[in-house]
Design an enzyme around this catalytic site. Structure first.
Site, short mmCIF file in Angstrom:
data_model
loop_
_atom_site.label_atom_id
_atom_site.label_comp_id
_atom_site.label_asym_id
_atom_site.label_seq_id
_atom_site.Cartn_x
_atom_site.Cartn_y
_atom_site.Cartn_z
N CYS A 165 5.52 -14.73 2.40
CA CYS A 165 5.69 -13.48 3.14
C CYS A 165 4.50 -13.25 4.06
O CYS A 165 3.35 -13.47 3.66
CB CYS A 165 5.80 -12.31 2.17
SG CYS A 165 5.87 -10.72 3.02
N CYS A 180 11.65 -14.47 3.05
CA CYS A 180 11.12 -15.23 1.90
C CYS A 180 12.24 -15.95 1.15
O CYS A 180 11.98 -16.82 0.32
CB CYS A 180 10.31 -14.32 0.98
SG CYS A 180 11.18 -12.84 0.47
N CYS A 194 12.15 -4.54 4.61
CA CYS A 194 11.85 -5.52 3.55
C CYS A 194 12.86 -5.42 2.41
O CYS A 194 12.90 -4.43 1.67
CB CYS A 194 10.44 -5.30 3.02
SG CYS A 194 10.08 -6.26 1.54
N CYS A 235 14.85 -7.70 6.34
CA CYS A 235 14.09 -8.95 6.34
C CYS A 235 14.41 -9.66 5.04
O CYS A 235 14.32 -9.07 3.96
CB CYS A 235 12.59 -8.67 6.41
SG CYS A 235 11.61 -10.19 6.21
N CYS A 266 0.87 -1.16 0.00
CA CYS A 266 0.00 0.00 0.00
C CYS A 266 0.90 1.21 0.00
O CYS A 266 2.08 1.10 0.31
CB CYS A 266 -0.87 0.00 1.23
SG CYS A 266 -1.99 -1.41 1.28
N ASP A 319 15.37 -9.95 -14.96
CA ASP A 319 14.08 -9.68 -14.32
C ASP A 319 14.32 -9.49 -12.82
O ASP A 319 15.36 -9.87 -12.29
CB ASP A 319 13.10 -10.83 -14.59
CG ASP A 319 11.65 -10.41 -14.39
OD1 ASP A 319 11.41 -9.27 -13.98
OD2 ASP A 319 10.75 -11.23 -14.67
N ASP A 320 13.32 -8.89 -12.13
CA ASP A 320 13.53 -8.59 -10.71
C ASP A 320 13.32 -9.78 -9.81
O ASP A 320 13.96 -9.93 -8.78
CB ASP A 320 12.61 -7.42 -10.27
CG ASP A 320 11.18 -7.66 -10.65
OD1 ASP A 320 10.53 -8.49 -10.00
OD2 ASP A 320 10.72 -7.05 -11.63
S1 SF4 Z 1 9.37 -11.96 3.63
FE1 SF4 Z 1 10.33 -11.11 1.77
S2 SF4 Z 1 8.76 -9.84 0.83
FE2 SF4 Z 1 8.11 -10.23 2.94
S3 SF4 Z 1 8.89 -8.50 4.15
FE3 SF4 Z 1 10.45 -10.09 4.25
S4 SF4 Z 1 11.81 -9.65 2.51
FE4 SF4 Z 1 9.94 -8.50 2.18
#
Ligand code: SF4
Length: 491
Positions: free
Chosen positions: A399, A453, A250, A450, A6, A362-363
């Site tokens: 995530c 994932c 993130c 973080c 968001c 690609d990302d």
């Molecule tokens: S799990 Fe991955 S997508 Fe989710 S906040 Fe952590 S780094 Fe970001």
């Protein structure tokens, strides 16, 4: 490619200027963070709210004046949404924010970016506060929790949120008395920047700094993890309410979500992405030496492709072009829509591909279907070899913090190794940027990001427990997001 997020923008004018102008452009600049709905809330003698589904509309002339007259006042907040909680639907106005929560004579406007992992548990605690016909979603639970605790003071209510809600949250709020407030979870998972005008007569908050830039405001810093900032008639007050040993911004913001011209944690996103490309060029030099051209997925991988080209000298061809007005981000759509949208969104200048050995940058790869669509187009245009270079390391875990990839089974990186992924998407090879290279390029330390994932190591406890429980049952056909399966915690 992925989706949620968001976007937030809020401002207070100390010079009686109409805040709507700032809100409109500030949130428009961040429409990439949410296509599902948008909303504005201002305060004049009372709250004025307008929400709707879809993109922030282009307004001009009389229509703009009508909106400006209705959304009057010198303080307000705005939001764009793509949901990671509640029913996955493109037509539910019920979820649009800012929303208004009230209790015991207190009324707050509330807008949030992130995701609450223990929202179901909190909903149980607040059960009597919900009407029977109310649709459950985490922003509603969050706002009720906040307003129910506000009688002890705003800072105390915010601190209680920080201590009792688990997840990612960057929040903007507006009290009925005109106080504008902002806060971030103690790990600082989602971004939130602060800006002001040269003369200090406007104070503003924006998820990304582009919302400040478009309004001619200067960036003065971020709301710190665990910090609350309140803007009253008397000025700005800041307080660090909860300190955490580590932070967990993130990592995915850098690869995909944030705009390249946004400034995150001391670096422009585009320069981080260029570094990603240089890293890929160095790591996979043998593949690069046997390729004829490098292509980029528009638009999130263009800076990385340029970095690779700069590092290695490999010719960069912008053969993939985006239809500018096909705006929906593919990752956030339902599977059947996703393939047809990416097919319509990306066009190929095919004549330059015949007999070529091609690297596509690609990302990220989440489910694999968007990459597969593009690879197949390139193959049809006559490319001899196709190697896919991915800037974000292999996504193997869901995530819980605001990106809508919330089950194991949907992740191609959980199910398959690189060889299997290449086969599934029709490429001759798939090469991910290693995590250590990725972290180095961001300029952050591993304990400030973080990367759950990628690694499966979640920075919060409930998320870790739920991920482990869900992994054990990952083969069960359950389409619900893991954090919407409270039974996983009950063992
Ligand atoms: S799990 Fe991955 S997508 Fe989710 S906040 Fe952590 S780094 Fe970001």
């Amino acid at each position: 490619m992925p989706g949620e997020k968001c976007g937030l923008f809020g401002a207070r004018c100390f010079n009686n200027k109409c805040v709507f102008d700032l809100l409109y452009w500030g949130i428009m600049a961040q429409n990439h963070r949410g296509h599902e709905s948008y909303g504005f809330l201002t305060r004049a003698e009372n709250f004025r709210r307008h929400v709707n589904i879809g993109l922030v509309p282009q307004l001009s002339g009389r229509r703009y004046s009508r909106w400006r007259n209705f959304l009057k006042g010198d303080v307000g907040i705005a939001h764009v949404r793509y949901g990671t909680s509640g029913e996955r639907s493109f037509s539910k106005l019920d979820y649009a924010q800012p929303l208004i929560a009230s209790e015991n004579g207190e009324k707050i406007g509330f807008a949030f970016n992130g995701n609450i992992v223990n929202a179901y548990e909190l909903q149980d605690r607040l059960a009597e506060k919900f009407r029977k016909d109310e649709v459950f979603y985490d922003a509603l639970v969050f706002s009720k929790y906040l307003v129910n605790n506000i009688s002890n003071g705003l800072m105390s209510a915010i601190e209680s949120c920080m201590r009792n809600l688990e997840g990612a949250f960057s929040v903007l709020g507006l009290r009925h008395n005109g106080e504008l407030f902002a806060f971030r979870d103690p790990l600082g998972i989602r971004p939130l920047s602060i800006g002001e005008s040269e003369d200090g007569m406007i104070k503003a908050f924006s998820s990304e700094t582009v919302g400040l830039n478009i309004n001619g405001l200067r960036f003065i810093g971020d709301v710190k993890p665990g910090e609350a900032v309140v803007v009253t008639r008397d000025g700005m007050e800041r307080e660090r309410l909860v300190k955490s040993e580590r932070t967990a911004f993130c990592a995915f913001e850098y690869a995909y979500f944030a705009r390249p011209d946004s400034f995150l944690n001391g670096k422009y996103v585009y320069s981080v992405r260029e570094e990603f490309g240089r890293n890929l060029g160095k790591r996979f030099r043998d593949i690069v030496e046997n390729a004829d051209i490098v292509l980029s997925m528009p638009e999130t991988a263009e800076d990385a492709a340029y970095g690779l080209h700069e590092e290695t000298g490999l010719k960069w061809e912008r053969i993939l072009r985006r239809h500018r007005y096909v705006t929906r981000r593919a990752f956030i759509l339902e599977p059947e829509e996703r393939v047809s949208t990416i097919d319509r969104k990306v066009n190929i200048v095919g004549e330059r591909l015949k007999g070529k050995r091609v690297i596509i940058v690609d990302d990220s790869i989440v489910r694999g279907d968007t990459t597969r669509t593009v690879v197949s187009k390139i193959r049809k245009a006559g490319a001899e070899k196709i190697y896919v270079f991915i800037t974000f390391p292999k996504i193997t875990h869901p995530c819980f913090y605001g990106i809508d990839m919330a089950t194991f089974d949907e992740l191609i990186g959980f199910r398959l190794d690189e060889e299997g992924i290449a086969k599934q998407i029709g490429a001759d090879g798939v090469f991910y940027q290693p995590l250590e290279d990725y972290i180095r390029a961001t300029g952050m330390n591993a304990n400030e990001l973080c990367t759950a994932c990628i690694t499966g190591e979640y920075p919060t406890e409930t998320a870790q427990k739920m991920a482990e429980a869900a992994k054990a049952s990952a083969k069960i056909e359950d389409q619900r997001r893991i954090y919407e399966r409270p039974e996983l915690l009950r063992g």
